[in-house]
Design a protein around this motif. Structure first.
Motif, PDB file in Angstrom:
ATOM      1  N   VAL A  51       4.070  -7.112  -2.986  1.00 42.39           N
ATOM      2  CA  VAL A  51       4.922  -7.961  -2.141  1.00 42.39           C
ATOM      3  C   VAL A  51       4.828  -7.558  -0.671  1.00 42.39           C
ATOM      4  O   VAL A  51       4.810  -8.417   0.208  1.00 42.39           O
ATOM      5  CB  VAL A  51       6.385  -7.913  -2.630  1.00 42.39           C
ATOM      6  CG1 VAL A  51       7.339  -8.551  -1.629  1.00 42.39           C
ATOM      7  CG2 VAL A  51       6.505  -8.591  -3.978  1.00 42.39           C
ATOM      8  N   ASN A  52       4.721  -6.280  -0.411  1.00 39.41           N
ATOM      9  CA  ASN A  52       4.724  -5.813   0.978  1.00 39.41           C
ATOM     10  C   ASN A  52       3.358  -5.810   1.634  1.00 39.41           C
ATOM     11  O   ASN A  52       3.255  -5.549   2.835  1.00 39.41           O
ATOM     12  CB  ASN A  52       5.363  -4.424   1.060  1.00 39.41           C
ATOM     13  CG  ASN A  52       6.838  -4.467   0.741  1.00 39.41           C
ATOM     14  OD1 ASN A  52       7.557  -5.340   1.209  1.00 39.41           O
ATOM     15  ND2 ASN A  52       7.288  -3.552  -0.089  1.00 39.41           N
ATOM     16  N   ASN A  53       2.294  -6.111   0.886  1.00 40.17           N
ATOM     17  CA  ASN A  53       0.954  -6.071   1.447  1.00 40.17           C
ATOM     18  C   ASN A  53       0.150  -7.341   1.216  1.00 40.17           C
ATOM     19  O   ASN A  53      -1.040  -7.370   1.512  1.00 40.17           O
ATOM     20  CB  ASN A  53       0.191  -4.854   0.904  1.00 40.17           C
ATOM     21  CG  ASN A  53       0.816  -3.566   1.376  1.00 40.17           C
ATOM     22  OD1 ASN A  53       0.761  -3.240   2.547  1.00 40.17           O
ATOM     23  ND2 ASN A  53       1.448  -2.852   0.471  1.00 40.17           N
ATOM     24  N   SER A  54       0.762  -8.361   0.693  1.00 37.26           N
ATOM     25  CA  SER A  54       0.095  -9.646   0.462  1.00 37.26           C
ATOM     26  C   SER A  54       0.780 -10.709   1.304  1.00 37.26           C
ATOM     27  O   SER A  54       1.978 -10.612   1.576  1.00 37.26           O
ATOM     28  CB  SER A  54       0.186 -10.033  -1.014  1.00 37.26           C
ATOM     29  OG  SER A  54      -0.421  -9.057  -1.820  1.00 37.26           O
ATOM     30  N   PRO A  55       0.043 -11.748   1.695  1.00 36.91           N
ATOM     31  CA  PRO A  55       0.655 -12.792   2.539  1.00 36.91           C
ATOM     32  C   PRO A  55       1.533 -13.737   1.721  1.00 36.91           C
ATOM     33  O   PRO A  55       1.276 -14.920   1.611  1.00 36.91           O
ATOM     34  CB  PRO A  55      -0.566 -13.509   3.125  1.00 36.91           C
ATOM     35  CG  PRO A  55      -1.619 -13.350   2.084  1.00 36.91           C
ATOM     36  CD  PRO A  55      -1.386 -12.003   1.463  1.00 36.91           C
ATOM     37  N   LEU A  56       2.572 -13.170   1.130  1.00 41.72           N
ATOM     38  CA  LEU A  56       3.450 -13.993   0.321  1.00 41.72           C
ATOM     39  C   LEU A  56       4.903 -13.765   0.676  1.00 41.72           C
ATOM     40  O   LEU A  56       5.260 -12.800   1.339  1.00 41.72           O
ATOM     41  CB  LEU A  56       3.201 -13.759  -1.175  1.00 41.72           C
ATOM     42  CG  LEU A  56       3.398 -12.373  -1.768  1.00 41.72           C
ATOM     43  CD1 LEU A  56       4.851 -12.090  -2.076  1.00 41.72           C
ATOM     44  CD2 LEU A  56       2.583 -12.280  -3.040  1.00 41.72           C
ATOM     45  N   ILE A  57       5.713 -14.693   0.195  1.00 44.72           N
ATOM     46  CA  ILE A  57       7.158 -14.620   0.369  1.00 44.72           C
ATOM     47  C   ILE A  57       7.770 -14.759  -1.009  1.00 44.72           C
ATOM     48  O   ILE A  57       7.386 -15.643  -1.780  1.00 44.72           O
ATOM     49  CB  ILE A  57       7.673 -15.748   1.290  1.00 44.72           C
ATOM     50  CG1 ILE A  57       7.051 -15.632   2.683  1.00 44.72           C
ATOM     51  CG2 ILE A  57       9.196 -15.717   1.368  1.00 44.72           C
ATOM     52  CD1 ILE A  57       7.333 -16.831   3.580  1.00 44.72           C
ATOM     53  N   LEU A  58       8.700 -13.895  -1.329  1.00 45.61           N
ATOM     54  CA  LEU A  58       9.402 -13.920  -2.608  1.00 45.61           C
ATOM     55  C   LEU A  58      10.882 -14.109  -2.313  1.00 45.61           C
ATOM     56  O   LEU A  58      11.458 -13.335  -1.550  1.00 45.61           O
ATOM     57  CB  LEU A  58       9.151 -12.604  -3.346  1.00 45.61           C
ATOM     58  CG  LEU A  58       9.782 -12.415  -4.709  1.00 45.61           C
ATOM     59  CD1 LEU A  58       9.248 -13.446  -5.701  1.00 45.61           C
ATOM     60  CD2 LEU A  58       9.488 -11.009  -5.224  1.00 45.61           C
ATOM     61  N   VAL A  59      11.479 -15.161  -2.900  1.00 41.98           N
ATOM     62  CA  VAL A  59      12.891 -15.441  -2.650  1.00 41.98           C
ATOM     63  C   VAL A  59      13.643 -15.625  -3.963  1.00 41.98           C
ATOM     64  O   VAL A  59      13.059 -15.993  -4.974  1.00 41.98           O
ATOM     65  CB  VAL A  59      13.107 -16.704  -1.774  1.00 41.98           C
ATOM     66  CG1 VAL A  59      12.508 -16.527  -0.401  1.00 41.98           C
ATOM     67  CG2 VAL A  59      12.589 -17.947  -2.447  1.00 41.98           C
ATOM     68  N   ALA A  60      14.924 -15.375  -3.903  1.00 48.95           N
ATOM     69  CA  ALA A  60      15.836 -15.687  -4.996  1.00 48.95           C
ATOM     70  C   ALA A  60      17.082 -16.282  -4.365  1.00 48.95           C
ATOM     71  O   ALA A  60      17.555 -15.802  -3.330  1.00 48.95           O
ATOM     72  CB  ALA A  60      16.174 -14.441  -5.804  1.00 48.95           C
ATOM     73  N   LEU A  61      17.557 -17.364  -4.968  1.00 50.45           N
ATOM     74  CA  LEU A  61      18.756 -18.039  -4.475  1.00 50.45           C
ATOM     75  C   LEU A  61      19.717 -18.220  -5.644  1.00 50.45           C
ATOM     76  O   LEU A  61      19.287 -18.445  -6.777  1.00 50.45           O
ATOM     77  CB  LEU A  61      18.411 -19.416  -3.902  1.00 50.45           C
ATOM     78  CG  LEU A  61      17.447 -19.410  -2.723  1.00 50.45           C
ATOM     79  CD1 LEU A  61      16.084 -19.871  -3.170  1.00 50.45           C
ATOM     80  CD2 LEU A  61      17.968 -20.294  -1.625  1.00 50.45           C
ATOM     81  N   ASN A  62      21.001 -18.161  -5.343  1.00 51.82           N
ATOM     82  CA  ASN A  62      21.961 -18.419  -6.403  1.00 51.82           C
ATOM     83  C   ASN A  62      22.171 -19.926  -6.558  1.00 51.82           C
ATOM     84  O   ASN A  62      21.546 -20.729  -5.858  1.00 51.82           O
ATOM     85  CB  ASN A  62      23.280 -17.663  -6.163  1.00 51.82           C
ATOM     86  CG  ASN A  62      24.010 -18.133  -4.921  1.00 51.82           C
ATOM     87  OD1 ASN A  62      23.783 -19.223  -4.398  1.00 51.82           O
ATOM     88  ND2 ASN A  62      24.907 -17.289  -4.435  1.00 51.82           N
ATOM     89  N   LYS A  63      23.037 -20.304  -7.458  1.00 54.21           N
ATOM     90  CA  LYS A  63      23.252 -21.724  -7.770  1.00 54.21           C
ATOM     91  C   LYS A  63      23.829 -22.493  -6.581  1.00 54.21           C
ATOM     92  O   LYS A  63      23.634 -23.705  -6.465  1.00 54.21           O
ATOM     93  CB  LYS A  63      24.171 -21.843  -8.985  1.00 54.21           C
ATOM     94  CG  LYS A  63      24.091 -23.141  -9.695  1.00 54.21           C
ATOM     95  CD  LYS A  63      24.826 -23.081 -11.019  1.00 54.21           C
ATOM     96  CE  LYS A  63      24.681 -24.398 -11.722  1.00 54.21           C
ATOM     97  NZ  LYS A  63      25.264 -24.373 -13.064  1.00 54.21           N
TER      98      LYS A  63
END
Length: 181
Positions: A51-63
């Motif tokens: 996650v910290n070294n790839s060009p990506l975004i990881l998200v989590a959202l509640n309801k």
């Protein structure tokens, strides 16, 4: 570096090893628990590196649409820091980006949403999926991978192909005229 935007208290403490008493049933359970703990720590470290070294975004959202996690190197490309969106509503942050809102809402209704999303000057290939707990949707998780360079390379390749095709057509026409003269 560990995930920075996880709310405190959201996860149990999985770093507490259990003392092992050999030759007892409790000791054997403790051995297995410690093995599982070691495996979990290893997998968490691997995920952090990715996650910290790839060009990506990881998200989590509640309801309710509130960010409970926002991580990844891809955030830098859109001028955000890990954890910066935590506690904010997706409706407030992205009120002008219908693609993101629609993807979140589709996932919240139980459908996986895959599409390309434009953020700043970048294009992210994204997937939003519902998060289930006891059969109920409790939120949404999403991953977005920066594909800007691939799109630019494909565009340049298509343009070069079209130019080569036109040059070939011109050459064919020129040869046809020269051979008739």
């Amino acid at each position: 570096m560990a995930f920075s935007s996880l709310p405190s208290g959201c996860c149990p403490q999985f770093n507490l090893r259990v003392p092992v008493e050999p030759f007892t049933e409790a000791g054997q359970i403790a051995v297995r628990y410690n093995q599982v703990l070691d495996n979990l720590q290893s997998k968490t470290q691997q995920l952090n590196v990715t996650v910290n070294n790839s060009p990506l975004i990881l998200v989590a959202l509640n309801k309710a649409g509130v960010f409970i996690m926002c991580e990844g190197k891809g955030l830098r490309e859109i001028n955000l820091q890990p954890g910066q969106l935590v506690g904010q509503s997706i409706y407030d942050v992205y009120d002008n980006n219908r693609e993101i809102i629609d993807s979140y809402e589709r996932a919240l209704s139980g459908t996986t949403a895959k599409n390309n999303i434009s953020l700043a000057d970048n294009t992210f290939e994204s997937i939003f999926e519902p998060v289930y707990q006891n059969g109920d949707i409790t939120g949404v998780t999403g991953v977005a991978y920066d594909v800007t360079e691939q799109i630019e390379a494909n565009t340049a390749l298509t343009e070069a192909y079209q130019e080569a095709k036109q040059a070939n057509q011109f050459k064919t026409e020129l040869l046809a005229k020269v051979s008739h003269e």
